[in-house]
Design a protein around this motif. Structure first.
Motif, PDB file in Angstrom:
ATOM      1  N   MET A 225       3.064   7.009 -12.483  1.00 37.34           N
ATOM      2  CA  MET A 225       3.920   7.886 -11.675  1.00 37.34           C
ATOM      3  C   MET A 225       3.745   7.619 -10.190  1.00 37.34           C
ATOM      4  SD  MET A 225       3.533  11.534 -13.664  1.00 37.34           S
ATOM      5  CE  MET A 225       3.985  11.706 -15.386  1.00 37.34           C
ATOM      6  N   VAL A 226       2.509   7.420  -9.760  1.00 35.85           N
ATOM      7  CA  VAL A 226       2.241   7.167  -8.346  1.00 35.85           C
ATOM      8  C   VAL A 226       2.879   5.857  -7.903  1.00 35.85           C
ATOM      9  CG1 VAL A 226       0.426   6.643  -6.671  1.00 35.85           C
ATOM     10  CG2 VAL A 226       0.134   8.531  -8.272  1.00 35.85           C
ATOM     11  N   GLU A 227       2.738   4.817  -8.722  1.00 40.50           N
ATOM     12  CA  GLU A 227       3.321   3.534  -8.371  1.00 40.50           C
ATOM     13  C   GLU A 227       4.843   3.613  -8.332  1.00 40.50           C
ATOM     14  OE1 GLU A 227       1.819   0.511 -10.907  1.00 40.50           O
ATOM     15  OE2 GLU A 227      -0.256   0.707 -10.203  1.00 40.50           O
ATOM     16  N   ALA A 228       5.421   4.338  -9.277  1.00 39.35           N
ATOM     17  CA  ALA A 228       6.878   4.489  -9.284  1.00 39.35           C
ATOM     18  C   ALA A 228       7.355   5.225  -8.045  1.00 39.35           C
ATOM     19  CB  ALA A 228       7.320   5.230 -10.534  1.00 39.35           C
ATOM     20  N   SER A 229       6.549   6.185  -7.577  1.00 37.35           N
ATOM     21  CA  SER A 229       6.965   6.991  -6.429  1.00 37.35           C
ATOM     22  C   SER A 229       6.878   6.213  -5.114  1.00 37.35           C
ATOM     23  CB  SER A 229       6.114   8.258  -6.322  1.00 37.35           C
ATOM     24  OG  SER A 229       4.807   7.954  -5.893  1.00 37.35           O
TER      25      SER A 229
ATOM     26  N   GLU B  31       8.389   5.535 -17.055  1.00 33.51           N
ATOM     27  CA  GLU B  31       8.151   4.814 -15.817  1.00 33.51           C
ATOM     28  C   GLU B  31       8.017   3.306 -16.033  1.00 33.51           C
ATOM     29  OE1 GLU B  31       8.837   6.253 -13.347  1.00 33.51           O
ATOM     30  OE2 GLU B  31       8.367   8.371 -13.558  1.00 33.51           O
ATOM     31  N   GLU B  32       7.968   2.849 -17.295  1.00 31.97           N
ATOM     32  CA  GLU B  32       7.914   1.422 -17.584  1.00 31.97           C
ATOM     33  C   GLU B  32       9.233   0.900 -18.147  1.00 31.97           C
ATOM     34  OE1 GLU B  32       4.520   0.473 -19.954  1.00 31.97           O
ATOM     35  OE2 GLU B  32       3.096   1.370 -18.560  1.00 31.97           O
ATOM     36  N   MET B  33      10.228   1.781 -18.213  1.00 32.99           N
ATOM     37  CA  MET B  33      11.516   1.398 -18.793  1.00 32.99           C
ATOM     38  C   MET B  33      12.168   0.252 -18.028  1.00 32.99           C
ATOM     39  SD  MET B  33      13.189   2.531 -21.490  1.00 32.99           S
ATOM     40  CE  MET B  33      12.694   4.244 -21.654  1.00 32.99           C
ATOM     41  N   VAL B  34      11.912   0.179 -16.727  1.00 27.78           N
ATOM     42  CA  VAL B  34      12.554  -0.835 -15.896  1.00 27.78           C
ATOM     43  C   VAL B  34      12.173  -2.254 -16.330  1.00 27.78           C
ATOM     44  CG1 VAL B  34      10.718  -0.917 -14.165  1.00 27.78           C
ATOM     45  CG2 VAL B  34      13.075  -1.415 -13.483  1.00 27.78           C
TER      46      VAL B  34
END
Length: 529
Positions: A263-267, A485-488
């Motif tokens: 979550m932090v990396e995605a943000s 968050e890993e869907m990309v």
């Protein structure tokens, strides 16, 4: 962008797969939060189901649409054309036009103020709209109430699927996300049951039908005050400590390092994106954008809304009596609710693609059968016999069942789970806006199409279902079990989308990490067609 296919921005804040390191369980807190949030789906379904029954009630038509009332009781009038009136269609469709506009307005609210803020806005609009509708004394007042209800639907449908996707554990995200669709189907069924009862209350039964939408709206608003914000949204808005505390609470463990780090990396990327609607148009987001447009459009082009909106009107046009038509719509509503349970039970085992494709085949067969029966046995001077009337209801129930365990819930679930955090609220707004645009178009035109196409309207929808089934087979990858968050990372494994995405062939100078996703995408994801 310089030559050589160099990407100037990182494709995602997520640097590696950590799905196997995720800890936690489905806590009662998660279930409670999802149930309360899904009440928004119930109000949505109630407003879908209530309009069809109300528009078939004589006191309502006599007060607001006297022209339709006279046509309905004219025995010599074309059976397919008795309800063909643009004003009557506007009563239903105005809800979705307002929802389209407000869903776009809801995106910045959802992103900057959180998912709870949009859920609360939706609940307050539902309360105001239901009050206006129940007390309407003239057509402008009636339409204003529908427009305010539409604003509530825009905010609710924009925020609730996101809320459910972000609160649910990855391995059960499909089933829990479908709480929204289950609540929608229960709302439709409840509306049909209420219409069946209030139709006997003259002359104000229709007011009771419209006003009762305020009860679930109150529950939604009260629940919105008690719900926690999602950890994803808290991190995106700079509240990392609160986000971790909420994540530990909803997962029932303090071992949330892997999921929290994702979550932090995605943000990190999300907070740098000031214009998510512009960002979503970039080439690297092309697969998600296509799905955000095609999935909700195809969901509506199944023709399901022609059954849900106008079930009593449709059955009356086929020669069913007033009570019989409302009873038939109750049956279809019950079938829709029960079939959604099938999807909830199987979506995280069988996957999204299997349900969508199988449901498509069943719906095509049902539409063709109804068209053949009506073409041969029903017309301007012919009424359906009892046996064929029963057959039509049974086949329509099979059609509704197929939709209920396939495109109904998955038309919302898939778009809500595929976007990276930086474009998630914008992507959901596009999904809702497209859904409402096609819903508005079908609601406004269906009665005219029924009058013009007659039984051919069912072949029209069967053609669209064929197209969308082929689309899923070739272009939709399986998303079962992949953390949101890993869907990309999924799209670069797909045979088609990997050809369209920009190459990632050098280290990103801005954040110093490797952008070659061939080293990032491992073998833990399901096979992709």
């Amino acid at each position: 962008m310089a030559g050589g296919g160099v990407l100037e921005a990182a494709p995602s804040g997520v640097e590696m797969e950590r799905a196997q390191q995720y800890k936690g369980r489905v806590t009662p807190f998660v279930i409670m939060a999802c149930v309360v949030a899904a009440v928004g789906g119930f109000v949505f379904g109630y407003d879908i189901g209530i309009s069809g029954g109300v528009t078939s009630m004589d006191p309502f038509l006599e007060k607001f649409f006297p022209v339709v009332y006279r046509k309905k009781n004219n025995k010599s009038k074309n059976n397919y054309c008795k309800y063909d009136n643009q004003g009557l269609s506007a009563f239903t469709s105005s809800l979705y036009l307002a929802g389209l506009v407000s869903s776009l307005l809801a995106s910045p609210v959802t992103r900057r103020r959180g998912r709870r803020a949009s859920i609360l806005c939706g609940g307050l609009c539902f309360i105001a709209g239901a009050t206006l509708n129940a007390s309407a004394q003239n057509l402008p007042m009636l339409l204003l109430g529908r427009i305010i209800l539409g604003m509530g639907i825009g905010f609710g449908n924009q925020a609730v699927p996101l809320y459910l996707s972000e609160m649910a554990p990855a391995y059960l995200r499909g089933g829990l996300n479908m709480m929204f669709q289950l609540a929608t189907t229960l709302g439709i069924f409840s509306a049909n049951m209420i219409n069946y009862g209030t139709e006997k209350i003259h002359p104000w039964g229709w007011r009771l039908s419209l006003g009762l939408a305020g009860i679930p709206a109150l529950i939604m608003t009260a629940g919105g005050l008690l719900l926690p914000e999602t950890p994803n949204s808290l991190i995106e808005r700079g509240f990392s400590e609160r986000a971790r505390a909420v994540l530990e609470r909803i997962r029932g463990t303090e071992s949330v390092d892997a999921e929290f780090q994702d979550m932090v990396e995605a943000s990190k990327l999300a907070i740098t994106i000031e214009q998510p609607f512009r960002n979503i148009l970039e080439r690297r987001n092309r697969p998600q954008l296509v799905m955000a447009v095609c999935m909700p459009a195809f969901q509506i082009l199944t023709g399901i809304n022609s059954v849900l909106f106008y079930a009593p009107v449709l059955f009356q046009s086929m020669g069913f009596g007033g009570n019989a038509s409302l009873y038939s719509s109750v049956v279809t509503g019950a079938v829709l609710a029960l079939s959604t349970l099938v999807s909830i039970a199987t979506v995280d085992r069988l996957g999204r693609r299997v349900l969508l494709i199988a449901g498509g085949f069943q719906m095509i067969i049902c539409q063709v059968i109804v068209a053949i029966i009506l073409g041969l046995k029903f017309g301007d001077d012919k009424q359906l016999s009892k046996d064929f009337s029963v057959t039509v209801v049974v086949v329509i129930c099979l059609f509704v069942a197929a939709f209920g365990w396939s495109w109904g819930p998955l038309g919302w679930t898939v778009p809500s789970e595929i976007f990276p955090l930086e474009t998630r609220s914008a992507g959901q707004s596009i999904t809702v806006a497209v859904n409402f645009f096609f819903t508005f178009a079908i609601a406004q035109s269906f009665l005219s199409l029924l009058c013009s196409f007659k039984f051919g309207i069912f072949l029209f929808f069967a053609g669209w279902i064929t197209i969308m089934t082929v689309f899923v087979f070739f272009f939709l990858p399986e998303t079962k079990g992949i953390p949101i968050e890993e869907m990309v990372l999924l799209w670069r494994k797909h045979w088609f989308w990997k050809k369209l995405l920009p190459p990632l062939d050098r280290r990103n100078a801005e954040n110093g990490r490797k952008d070659n996703l061939e080293d990032v995408v491992g073998s833990s994801y399901p096979a992709v067609v």
